[in-house]
Design an enzyme around this catalytic site. Structure first.
Site, mmCIF file in Angstrom:
data_model
loop_
_atom_site.group_PDB
_atom_site.id
_atom_site.type_symbol
_atom_site.label_atom_id
_atom_site.label_comp_id
_atom_site.label_asym_id
_atom_site.label_seq_id
_atom_site.Cartn_x
_atom_site.Cartn_y
_atom_site.Cartn_z
ATOM 1 N N TRP A 112 2.349 1.562 -3.363
ATOM 2 C CA TRP A 112 1.267 2.145 -4.357
ATOM 3 C C TRP A 112 1.304 3.632 -4.182
ATOM 4 O O TRP A 112 1.113 4.377 -5.354
ATOM 5 C CB TRP A 112 0.140 1.253 -3.864
ATOM 6 C CG TRP A 112 -1.008 1.787 -4.997
ATOM 7 C CD1 TRP A 112 -1.322 1.257 -5.960
ATOM 8 C CD2 TRP A 112 -1.815 2.997 -4.630
ATOM 9 N NE1 TRP A 112 -2.460 1.830 -6.676
ATOM 10 C CE2 TRP A 112 -2.749 3.007 -6.004
ATOM 11 C CE3 TRP A 112 -2.188 3.905 -3.631
ATOM 12 C CZ2 TRP A 112 -3.932 3.912 -5.865
ATOM 13 C CZ3 TRP A 112 -3.307 4.886 -3.805
ATOM 14 C CH2 TRP A 112 -3.980 4.758 -5.083
ATOM 15 N N HIS A 113 1.400 4.178 -3.074
ATOM 16 C CA HIS A 113 1.400 5.845 -2.918
ATOM 17 C C HIS A 113 2.665 6.293 -3.665
ATOM 18 O O HIS A 113 2.452 7.430 -4.097
ATOM 19 C CB HIS A 113 1.347 6.092 -1.429
ATOM 20 C CG HIS A 113 -0.096 5.915 -1.045
ATOM 21 N ND1 HIS A 113 -0.527 4.671 -0.404
ATOM 22 C CD2 HIS A 113 -1.303 6.829 -0.772
ATOM 23 C CE1 HIS A 113 -1.836 4.835 -0.201
ATOM 24 N NE2 HIS A 113 -2.289 6.039 -0.324
ATOM 25 N N GLY A 114 3.791 5.673 -3.509
ATOM 26 C CA GLY A 114 4.671 6.309 -4.280
ATOM 27 C C GLY A 114 5.992 5.429 -4.068
ATOM 28 O O GLY A 114 6.072 4.948 -3.091
ATOM 29 N N CYS B 127 0.904 -1.403 0.070
ATOM 30 C CA CYS B 127 -0.081 -0.050 0.095
ATOM 31 C C CYS B 127 1.123 1.224 -0.065
ATOM 32 O O CYS B 127 0.660 2.242 -0.636
ATOM 33 C CB CYS B 127 -0.898 -0.031 1.271
ATOM 34 S SG CYS B 127 -1.931 1.587 1.448
ATOM 35 N N GLY B 128 2.175 1.226 0.763
ATOM 36 C CA GLY B 128 3.000 2.322 0.757
ATOM 37 C C GLY B 128 3.480 2.529 -0.532
ATOM 38 O O GLY B 128 3.599 3.654 -1.046
#
Lengths: 493, 598
Positions: free
Chosen positions: A333-335, A330-331
């Site tokens: 995915w954010h960048g 998830c982290g």
């Protein structure tokens, strides 16, 4: 072209609506597709080619899976489709960042003339939507009979492309084939769009200015109270920015006859990080739960034989491992930067902690303890989230915990909290809780015997709301137009 | 035939007729004056145009602050005054909207006198904009007006060129002078026709498209009739700006005087450059959205009035008791650096080399640095200003220059600090000094020069008077768009005796191409007192107030405003061979000297 720009609200949107409603219903998807492509072209023509390329490849996979009756071939096609999407995301989102980090040239990206620093708009969103469509069709027994335009509408619709919500294919496909926009839906869209505009422009905008000013203060001049103010402001700003954008997207969807999924549900009233993820960016967390967490947990469960490992029960171990891994993803995915990865890790570890006895006690024993625990860690994690480097995040967190060198000068708070912003802070804090919602629902619905009086009461209630909406649109327009002033960059007298 | 007259047809016709009626009403109320002035030689046309009679007012001087008209000086000699009581000077724009009204008593005006009128708030003017200056008497009998162009003094604008060509006149200096003197009259032609059609189309499209959009939405049982109000409001407000943009704003502004920049121009559509076209179009829309300036200005005023806050904190902040400070000046004394230690040493080195150079050719070189307003009026800075910071780059510049014993440094901070007890040194609404502050600095500068030139004596306080010229809102207040809310007294320094020095012919030195005040680049004043030394002053806007006063002390005074470069101006110095070169610089801009030196 963000939703809160003059070009979008007063030029693109009316033009799209006029074209959309003037053509016969069977051409509405075509108009929507053209609008979406024009909208996307604003972010960069090269990015538009990427979007179209990805969409067409996904369409080919989608149709191939849909038309193939052999389960093994379908599975293979599905796996290839997912690999294509993951690779696509990797090449155009992560590879440039990795190249920059290790000092290489932009392998694979410079061919299309894409700037390595600027990411293609909404690439993570449309890729996740594409994967969800492949998952759907792989599990579906029907020949979907989708055509290219409808499929492209699903992937590219301008309401969702920039920041979601990440709606599953199964939710939207029936709406894409058949929808009947009504006046009621349009009116509810206006309310939602105005709410989003209010959140984004009136609340998040000024908060964003404050947080960016505070985060720009050099560490030696930053004091603990200001650091806390900055962190809290940033948390509120992100919430209002993102949820405002989502509200606008949902409202825009309604204008065109769509019903999108909700993405936020008062996340700051949570008492645990786990609860937070049930209320924050709901479509993403559901996506990760269904497509990463659950399959991973399932396959681990099959592979692990023993009942416990290192005195940890197998089920708990699987939970911890998959949670941490899912949040790590998830982290990412954010960048593709360390702060995002660490941010994901923090969330994974905290959610794992909440599964333990101590964690359960903290979150559930006393409401107030749960809230304090949650608010403390969510604020801290947002500091990491906004940081460009881990060094700056650690330095900032150090100042928050009292290790900074900046002198505490209480009047300096008045630079940020003045007459205007104090109103905004009050609204922001109240709006982040369910208080306003409770007040609204507790307003007595008078059941007046006199029908005429009842009508007057209802009309007055609506008029007040409409006045609020009109004021929101007016105020937001004023603020947006004021924001276009880029004078005085440097002028001597 | 029967089908033609069915119910639907009637409803449709009624709608169209309704739209036409509303659009016609709107268009007839809308007066889109599009004036095309035509010059007519005096005598040919003398008919009154409403209350405006082509006039005989002689506009002597228009004082402009950047692109704002601040004051006007008018010769009232030829004004046929029968009414001796209350009179008005009225400034109208080309749509006959009154921009400014100033009442005055005609009794107090002597014949053949010039009279200065200071505006309560400056008027924003554009390159090709013209406006009317009217003198109106109480009974409305002796009204006289003249059109003034913003470029009457210096250049020829589009409007002027158009007028010249329409009349078939030769563009000569005489024509221009006649225009200035008002011996050519202005006839205005209203091109209302185009405005009417556009206004009609605008309203017709707005109503038509809104109705079609609303009609196309399927009826819904749950929708209350009252909810339709919201729907109609939303659709109309969504469509209005774009339609207004298309139909009503046919002529787009080129330049924003207030923002001091050129506005984005409409990009040319080219499918091959779509990637560039779209963002350019967005900039164009952003810059030309209807009522943009009004909205920005309204918001700024609202912020100031209700939040006591600047709408442009990157420009200026509002301090205590409404004092306005430049953000850069506030930051500078809060310890934020715009300049490194090495650069400061480089500045000192430049000044040192320059002193040596001038010394070699027999010139005395002085450096006078003007302090920042924030240094003198810290007590009015916003409460969040951290007073604990002692070191800042401004102090560092001063102390480093002082270390160089060769440079004749005039640090104006101490003398202005002393003078602060006696009067206001800086304007509350602007970064510049007041005439009192300027005079205090003048005395300090001349006293320093006196050490080397004993016969140069400063003019004393009893030899001058500060002439009150009304209240004015200007400078920073205008840039913050709060000129409607703040104003303060404005004074002139006036010599009690008849001045010795007067303006002389310009030497013809060329200003920097980018300098936006080319007329101000060079001021040459002579006092014909050969016993006094000659001086060249490299200056900035601060010295404007002191031009007349300083020139009283010297034989020839040449003032050069070199676009804040504070350069050596070698060519000028070699040609002029002055005895003294004075570099007057606002300390915040002194670092520009580095760029100029490169």
């Amino acid at each position: 072209m963000p939703f809160n720009s003059i070009t979008f609200i007063y030029f693109f949107l009316p033009l799209s609506l006029i074209a959309y409603y003037l053509v016969p219903p069977k051409f509405r998807n075509t108009i929507l597709l053209i609008s979406s492509l024009v909208f996307y072209a604003w972010a960069g023509i090269a990015f538009l080619f990427l979007l179209v390329f990805s969409s067409i490849i996904n369409f080919i996979f989608f149709v191939s899976i849909s038309r193939n009756r052999n389960p093994r071939t379908r599975n293979k096609l599905f796996v290839f489709g997912v690999i294509f999407n993951v690779l696509f995301l990797f090449v155009f989102k992560y590879l440039p960042a990795i190249n920059v980090a290790i000092g290489l040239s932009d392998v694979g990206t410079h061919i299309l003339g894409i700037n390595s620093i600027v990411l293609p708009l909404g690439i993570s969103y449309y890729t996740f939507k594409a994967i969800s469509s492949l998952v759907y069709i792989n599990g579906s027994t029907n020949d979907d009979g989708v055509n290219l335009i409808d499929y492209l509408v699903y992937l590219t619709m301008f309401q969702q492309i920039a920041s979601g919500p990440i709606d599953r294919y199964q939710k939207l496909n029936s709406q894409i084939y058949h929808r009947n926009p009504t006046a009621g839906q349009f009116i509810s869209g206006i309310r939602r769009f105005a709410l989003g505009l209010f959140k984004k422009v009136i609340i998040s905008g000024p908060l964003g200015i404050i947080s960016s000013q505070i985060f720009a203060i050099s560490p030696e001049n930053l004091s603990t109270p200001i650091a806390w103010l900055g962190a809290i402001t940033f948390a509120l700003q992100v919430y209002y920015d993102f949820s405002g954008y989502t509200d606008m997207a949902i409202g825009l969807g309604k204008f065109f006859g769509f019903e999108f999924s909700e993405n936020f549900n008062f996340p700051f009233v949570s008492r645990s990080i786990k609860e937070f993820w049930r209320r924050w960016h709901i479509t993403l967390s559901n996506w990760l739960r269904d497509y990463i967490f659950q399959p991973l947990a399932y396959s681990l469960n099959l592979k692990l034989d023993a009942e416990s490992y290192f005195w940890i029960r197998k089920s708990d171990l699987i939970y911890y491992a998959t949670t941490v891994l899912t949040f790590l993803l998830c982290g990412i995915w954010h960048g593709a930067t360390w702060p995002f990865i660490i941010w994901g890790l923090i969330h994974g570890l905290l959610v794992s902690f909440e599964k333990t006895k101590a964690g359960k006690w903290v979150c559930t024993r006393y409401k107030i303890v749960g809230h304090i625990y949650f608010l403390f860690f969510i604020t801290v994690s947002f500091v990491v989230f906004q940081a460009k480097t881990m060094d700056s995040a650690v330095q900032y967190l150090g100042t928050m915990l009292g290790f900074g060198s900046g002198e505490i000068y209480w009047p300096s708070l008045t630079q940020y909290i003045d007459r205007e912003t104090s109103i905004i802070y009050v609204l922001a804090i109240l709006g982040a809780t369910t208080i306003l919602d409770k007040i609204n629902s507790s307003i007595p619905v008078f059941d007046l015997n006199n029908k005429r009086l009842q009508k007057i009461y209802n009309s007055s209630y609506h008029l007040i709301i409409y006045f609020g909406i009109a004021m929101t649109i007016l105020l937001s327009t004023i603020i947006i137009i004021s924001g276009t002033s880029n004078s005085f960059l440097y002028f001597q007298f | 035939m029967a089908t033609l007259f069915n119910r639907r047809f009637f409803i449709f016709t009624a709608f169209i007729a309704g739209y036409i009626c509303i659009a016609l009403t709107f268009a007839s109320f809308h007066r889109n004056y599009n004036f095309k002035p035509v010059l007519i030689p005096k005598g040919e046309h003398n008919k009154p145009l409403g209350r405006i009679i082509a006039g005989t007012v002689f506009i002597q001087e228009i004082q402009m602050h950047n692109d704002f008209l601040c004051a006007i000086e008018i010769e009232l000699a030829t004004w046929n005054r029968t009414n001796k009581n209350r009179n008005k000077l009225v400034i109208l724009d080309n749509g006959f909207t009154i921009l400014q009204e100033i009442e005055f008593q005609s009794d107090s005006i002597k014949d053949n006198s010039f009279r200065s009128f200071f505006f309560k708030k400056p008027i924003e003017i554009g390159k090709d904009k013209h406006f009317f200056v009217c003198l109106l008497s109480e009974d409305g009998q002796d009204n006289n007006c003249i059109t003034a162009w913003t470029d009457t003094v210096a250049t020829t604008g589009k409007l002027y060129q158009e007028s010249i060509s329409k009349l078939g006149l030769q563009e000569t200096v005489k024509t221009r002078k006649n225009l200035l003197k008002g011996s050519l009259q202005i006839k205005t032609i209203e091109s209302e026709k185009t405005g009417f059609i556009m206004a009609f189309l605008f309203m017709f499209c707005l109503l038509g498209i809104s109705t079609v959009l609303i009609y196309k939405l399927k009826g819904d049982q749950t929708v209350r009739s009252i909810e339709l109000i919201l729907l109609i409001f939303f659709v109309i407000s969504l469509l209005t700006p774009s339609l207004y943009f298309i139909f009503m704003q046919t002529e787009k502004k080129e330049k924003s005087n207030w923002e001091k920049r050129m506005l984005a121009t409409k990009p040319v559509f080219d499918i091959r450059n779509l990637g560039e076209y779209l963002p350019q179009m967005q900039s164009f829309i952003n810059d030309h959205i209807p009522f943009r300036d009004e909205i920005i200005s309204y918001k700024a005023g609202f912020y100031y009035k209700y939040f006591k806050k600047s709408s442009f904190p990157n420009i200026s902040v509002i301090g205590k008791e409404g004092w306005i400070f430049r953000t850069g000046e506030k930051d500078a004394i809060e310890g934020n650096r715009d300049i490194s230690k090495d650069e400061i040493l480089e500045i000192v080195k430049i000044l040192h080399t320059r002193t040596e150079y001038y010394k070699k050719i027999g010139i005395h070189f002085y450096v006078a640095l003007i302090p920042m307003k924030t240094e003198l009026y810290k007590e009015f800075l916003p409460s969040y200003y951290s007073q604990s910071v002692k070191d800042n780059y401004v102090n560092e510049i001063r102390s480093e220059i002082k270390k160089d014993t060769l440079v004749r440094f005039i640090d104006l901070l101490p003398s202005l600090m002393d003078a602060k007890a006696e009067g206001q040194i800086y304007y509350k609404n602007d970064m510049h000094w007041t005439p009192f502050g300027a005079f205090s600095a003048y005395k300090d500068i001349i006293n320093h020069i006196k050490k080397d030139f004993p016969h140069v004596q400063p003019i004393e306080g009893n030899q001058i008077e500060f002439q009150y010229a009304g209240k004015i809102s200007w400078g920073d207040a205008i840039e913050l768009c709060i000129q409607d809310y703040v104003s303060e007294p404005y004074y002139f320094i006036k010599l009690k005796k008849i001045p010795n020095a007067k303006n002389c012919n310009k030497k013809g030195y060329l200003p920097q191409p980018k300098f936006h005040l080319p007329n101000e680049y060079e001021i040459h004043r002579c006092s014909s007192n050969a016993a006094m030394p000659n001086i060249v002053i490299i200056r900035d806007s601060f010295y404007q107030t002191l031009v007349e006063l300083t020139s009283e002390n010297f034989n020839n005074s040449l003032f050069i405003w070199d676009n804040w470069e504070y350069g050596i101006n070698e060519e000028i110095i070699k040609k002029e061979k002055p005895d003294i070169v004075l570099l007057e610089a606002y300390i915040g801009f002194l670092p520009n000297i580095l760029k100029a030196n490169k």
